[in-house]
Design an enzyme around this catalytic site. Structure first.
Site, PDB file in Angstrom:
ATOM      1  N   HIS A  39       0.785  -1.204   0.072  1.00  0.00           N
ATOM      2  CA  HIS A  39      -0.111  -0.051   0.047  1.00  0.00           C
ATOM      3  C   HIS A  39       0.919   1.183   0.075  1.00  0.00           C
ATOM      4  CE1 HIS A  39      -3.673  -2.494   0.828  1.00  0.00           C
ATOM      5  NE2 HIS A  39      -3.150  -2.907   2.021  1.00  0.00           N
ATOM      6  N   CYS A  89      -4.570   4.883  -2.356  1.00  0.00           N
ATOM      7  CA  CYS A  89      -3.755   3.582  -2.714  1.00  0.00           C
ATOM      8  C   CYS A  89      -3.589   3.432  -3.939  1.00  0.00           C
ATOM      9  CB  CYS A  89      -3.899   2.518  -1.649  1.00  0.00           C
ATOM     10  SG  CYS A  89      -2.782   1.109  -2.057  1.00  0.00           S
ATOM     11  N   HIS A  92      -4.361  -0.007  -5.271  1.00  0.00           N
ATOM     12  CA  HIS A  92      -5.716  -0.564  -4.943  1.00  0.00           C
ATOM     13  C   HIS A  92      -6.595   0.466  -5.251  1.00  0.00           C
ATOM     14  CE1 HIS A  92      -3.174  -3.309  -2.629  1.00  0.00           C
ATOM     15  NE2 HIS A  92      -3.557  -4.058  -3.518  1.00  0.00           N
ATOM     16  N   MET A  97     -10.069   1.742  -2.925  1.00  0.00           N
ATOM     17  CA  MET A  97      -9.211   1.998  -1.633  1.00  0.00           C
ATOM     18  C   MET A  97      -9.122   3.515  -1.684  1.00  0.00           C
ATOM     19  SD  MET A  97      -6.206  -0.082   0.049  1.00  0.00           S
ATOM     20  CE  MET A  97      -5.461   0.733   1.579  1.00  0.00           C
TER      21      MET A  97
END
Length: 105
Positions: A39, A89, A92, A97
């Site tokens: 991340h 992120c 993602h 995210m």
């Protein structure tokens, strides 16, 4: 004041936990790598009150956190404009995210 945002939920979902947070200028947000890495935390240059790419870059941590338990932190400047800051992120983002930090005026 310092707040913690987990990168990945305890159940392994691709989310920030909490996904929404309200802070004051000068506060610090610690981003803690939790589950399903890697991340990172990138603030959107267009989705902040100043529409400032420089401010977004200064708040962001583009380097990937690879291991659970790793963390990085961002201190919002004392003169940070009030309003909503969107972050995501990079690996993602397509999975949803995305989070928001509101700096109180």
């Amino acid at each position: 004041e310092t707040y913690t945002v987990k990168l990945g939920s305890d159940k392994g979902l691709l989310v920030f936990e909490p996904a929404k947070l309200t802070i004051k200028p000068g506060d610090t947000v610690e981003f803690l790598n939790n589950k399903v890495p890697p991340h990172n935390v990138v603030f959107d240059a267009a989705l902040n009150p100043a529409k400032s790419a420089d401010l977004a870059k200064s708040l962001s941590h583009k380097q990937l956190l690879m291991s659970p338990g790793q963390s990085t932190s961002t201190t919002f400047p004392a003169d940070a404009p009030a309003g909503e800051y969107t972050f995501y992120c990079e690996p993602h983002r397509g999975a949803g995210m995305v989070g928001k930090i509101t700096v109180a005026g």
